[in-house]
Design an enzyme around this catalytic site. Structure first.
Site, PDB file in Angstrom:
ATOM      1  N   ASP A  89      48.698 -52.747  -3.827  1.00  9.73           N
ATOM      2  CA  ASP A  89      49.480 -53.717  -4.197  1.00  9.73           C
ATOM      3  C   ASP A  89      49.731 -54.824  -5.197  1.00  9.73           C
ATOM      4  O   ASP A  89      49.256 -53.581  -6.331  1.00  9.73           O
ATOM      5  CB  ASP A  89      48.056 -55.012  -3.573  1.00  9.73           C
ATOM      6  CG  ASP A  89      48.380 -56.576  -3.535  1.00  9.73           C
ATOM      7  OD1 ASP A  89      49.586 -57.158  -3.474  1.00  9.73           O
ATOM      8  OD2 ASP A  89      47.350 -57.280  -3.441  1.00  9.73           O
ATOM      9  N   ASP A  95      43.291 -55.119  -2.403  1.00  6.60           N
ATOM     10  CA  ASP A  95      42.044 -55.809  -2.470  1.00  6.60           C
ATOM     11  C   ASP A  95      40.853 -56.114  -0.854  1.00  6.60           C
ATOM     12  O   ASP A  95      40.283 -56.595  -1.361  1.00  6.60           O
ATOM     13  CB  ASP A  95      42.464 -57.433  -2.753  1.00  6.60           C
ATOM     14  CG  ASP A  95      43.154 -57.957  -2.425  1.00  6.60           C
ATOM     15  OD1 ASP A  95      43.340 -57.678  -0.822  1.00  6.60           O
ATOM     16  OD2 ASP A  95      43.617 -59.727  -2.554  1.00  6.60           O
ATOM     17  N   ASP A 140      44.659 -58.110   2.268  1.00  6.02           N
ATOM     18  CA  ASP A 140      45.711 -56.292   2.745  1.00  6.02           C
ATOM     19  C   ASP A 140      44.661 -55.301   3.676  1.00  6.02           C
ATOM     20  O   ASP A 140      44.901 -54.182   4.354  1.00  6.02           O
ATOM     21  CB  ASP A 140      44.810 -55.345   1.421  1.00  6.02           C
ATOM     22  CG  ASP A 140      46.235 -56.206  -0.077  1.00  6.02           C
ATOM     23  OD1 ASP A 140      47.325 -56.206   0.659  1.00  6.02           O
ATOM     24  OD2 ASP A 140      45.601 -56.049  -0.759  1.00  6.02           O
TER      25      ASP A 140
END
Length: 653
Positions: A348, A541, A545
């Site tokens: 991410d 995180d 996700d």
């Protein structure tokens, strides 16, 4: 082994306590000494007197039935679980030696010559018990991470009122005083400022400067000045407890390599049984029964898969201990055995590669009738997303706006009513997909700067304006990306942000591949797409996700505190620092190397040792292995594996 109390060990489902085994060893050694004096060794006896055979029988029987108990119990457990292995081999060896020695003693008392194995039986049991104690102590040493964590928490806490109380008496909301150079007793919020050493918990070697309302964790060390704190978390929910549970859980899991070691140990039992029986038959025919029995017992003893049993568990214990001290909490260690398959690192952007500290750089109104910052802040008021919080922060103090029917639009933004007017906050992708009219040149200058742009539209889909926000890459993000590339792993950035902003960040950090304008559910699909090519690790995180973390070959969750309990990740990065992934990669590769070395040695030793113990060299060289030497060789193989496992080390650069 390591998931148990450190003073215990499990074989075949049977628990053995270290203290009991020590007692049995002491009794065996005490009784072995007189046996040494009165037993014939290599045709020579130090002390011989009337009744010495009876004394040998008594001493040998006590050693067999008292000091041999752990092996009988272990063999019973293995039979019960239908997995005969080490304990069955030891039990067969000492039982055959005992039965024959009883027979030889009776024959001797009746005037017939016979060679007994009383001294060999005693030394065999002593060496086996010593081997088991070495194994248990090695496991204890390797699993000391749990002990270390438990010892971090002080036994008492100082209430602000001046009273000292046991930790069990603390309640959430209690106000505590933590004196200088004392360990913090519980998780909570600091009410002043202090320097706190969190190294034993997070692996961060520098003291952390804590300010008012910052989180502090139980077990951390207060350095320079007393401070007050408010307790927020206790017991099983505390950070330290969750760390301990993760370490315990990781050590308890059985991996593919460990299951393979168990299967090989089972095969060894049958191999030793067949070779031992064939050896007994062939040497009885070609030589005599006493010599044949001697070699058969040697086969059973030397085949004990102690080394194989320890090959993986000891390395695992070292792995979890080293990882915890480096701020890496392993929830699923079996996935780490696939580390050599990893060719892609998907991650991410916000909060992983960037600080997540968005700053409103510019507010552009396309109409004078609407204060877009106030309206957007009103809509984002309840959101925890970094962009939303930045907008709210920039708009303070808010006007008295009536906000209703606020709803998230996944992968797009948010919608709702402000003062009974309908508005939407959307991303750049939404404008393009819905072909909304906007000033492309005005927006382009902000996108070229790598800024994130959020737009406000009304019910008629008119673009009322936009806010440009900036987020900076983490200080060591570029070094992390270069570290992945050096390992032959291709970094891929995944973000819900627009392509222009993603391109800027990717270029700045030297990231060769990226995907932009993604919805949370897209990430898991992209992980699957890359997994068709090779192994994939994913860093996120742990909230939006979660699907990608669960799908990836190895999932890394960013976050400390309560986020340590993220169930979908394989590894939690306590320091929220993606560079720690490189440490985990290096530690995992070393772990895998040690495991394979131990398994090869454990299996290779037995492949050579069993035929030699069966007397394959005797016709050509006159060399054979008696049970005593077999026991020593078996114990040495165990010690070699233990030393190799303990050699797993990692010093953070």
């Amino acid at each position: 082994h390591s998931a148990m109390d450190h003073s215990e060990m499990d074989h075949g489902g049977h628990m053995m306590h270290m203290g009991d085994m020590s007692k049995k060893l002491k009794v065996a050694i005490i009784l072995m000494i007189p046996l040494l004096l009165i037993s014939p060794i290599a045709g020579f006896t130090i002390l011989k007197f009337p009744g010495s055979e009876i004394l040998q029988l008594i001493l040998g029987t006590i050693i067999f039935f008292y000091s041999g108990t752990p092996f009988f119990s272990g063999a019973k457990g293995e039979l019960k679980s239908r997995k005969p292995a080490m304990m069955m081999l030891i039990t067969m060896g000492i039982t055959v030696a005992y039965a024959y020695s009883v027979y030889a003693t009776i024959m001797s008392l009746n005037g017939h010559m016979g060679m007994n194995f009383w001294f060999e039986l005693a030394t065999l049991i002593v060496i086996m018990l010593i081997g088991h104690l070495i194994e248990m102590k090695a496991i204890m040493g390797a699993g000391d991470a749990l002990k270390d964590l438990a010892s971090l928490v002080p036994k008492k806490a100082h209430l602000k009122s001046g009273k000292d109380v046991e930790l069990s008496e603390l309640k959430v909301g209690d106000l505590l005083l933590v004196k200088e150079n004392e360990r913090i007793p519980a998780d909570g919020l600091i009410l002043s400022e202090a320097l706190v050493d969190e190294s034993m918990i997070t692996g961060e070697s520098r003291a952390v400067n804590k300010k008012t309302n910052d989180l502090v964790y139980g077990g951390s060390l207060n350095q320079n000045q007393p401070f007050e704190m408010k307790v927020t978390t206790l017991g099983k929910d505390s950070f330290l407890n969750q760390v301990a549970e993760l370490v315990k859980k990781a050590q308890a899991q059985k991996s593919n390599l460990e299951n393979m070691a168990d299967r090989v140990a089972g095969y060894l039992f049958y191999a030793a049984l067949i070779v031992g029986i064939l050896s007994l038959i062939s040497w009885t025919i070609s030589s005599n029964f006493s010599f044949a029995l001697l070699l058969a017992v040697s086969v059973f003893v030397i085949a004990c898969p102690h080394a194989l049993g320890l090959a993986v568990p000891l390395v695992v214990s070292r792995l979890t201990s080293i990882s915890a001290k480096n701020g890496l909490l392993i929830q699923n260690r079996t996935s780490l055995e696939k580390i050599n398959t990893i060719k892609y690192a998907l991650m991410d952007k916000t909060g992983t590669l960037t600080d997540g500290n968005f700053i409103v750089r510019n507010v552009i109104n396309f109409t004078d009738e609407t204060d877009i910052l106030q309206i957007m802040a009103a809509l984002e008021g309840s959101s925890t997303h970094p962009i939303a919080q930045s907008i709210v922060s920039a708009a303070k103090p808010l006007e008295n706006l009536k906000v209703e029917a606020v709803e998230n639009i996944p992968g797009v933004g948010i919608k709702g009513q402000v003062n009974q007017n309908f508005y939407q906050i959307v991303n750049y992708k939404y404008l393009r997909e819905n072909q909304l009219s906007y000033d492309e040149q005005k927006i382009a200058q902000y996108l070229d700067l790598g800024l994130t742009v959020s737009f406000l539209i009304n019910e008629q889909q008119d673009v009322l304006g936009f806010i440009a926000l900036g987020d900076s890459p983490k200080a060591d993000a570029k070094a992390f990306i270069n570290g992945l590339l050096a390992q032959g792993i291709t970094p891929v950035m995944l973000t819900g942000d627009n392509k222009e902003t993603a391109q800027k960040i990717a270029s700045a950090l030297n990231i060769p591949e990226f995907r932009a304008e993604l919805k949370p559910e897209d990430k898991a699909e992209i992980v699957k797409e890359y997994q068709k090519r090779a192994g994939v690790l994913f860093i996120g995180d742990g909230v939006n996700d979660s699907p990608a973390l669960a799908t990836a070959t190895i999932g890394f969750a960013i976050g400390a505190g309560t986020s340590v309990a993220i169930s979908t990740a394989d590894v939690v990065l306590v320091n929220s620092n993606p560079s720690d992934v490189l440490d985990m990669i290096n530690i995992s590769k070393r772990m895998l190397r040690k495991m394979k070395q131990n398994l090869w040695f454990g299996a290779g030793y037995n492949i050579i040792a069993i035929p030699v113990a069966a007397g394959i060299l005797y016709p050509f060289t006159g060399i054979y292995i008696d049970p005593l030497i077999a026991a020593v060789l078996m114990s040495i193989s165990t010690v070699i594996v233990a030393i190799n496992a303990m050699g797993l080390r990692y010093d953070k650069k």
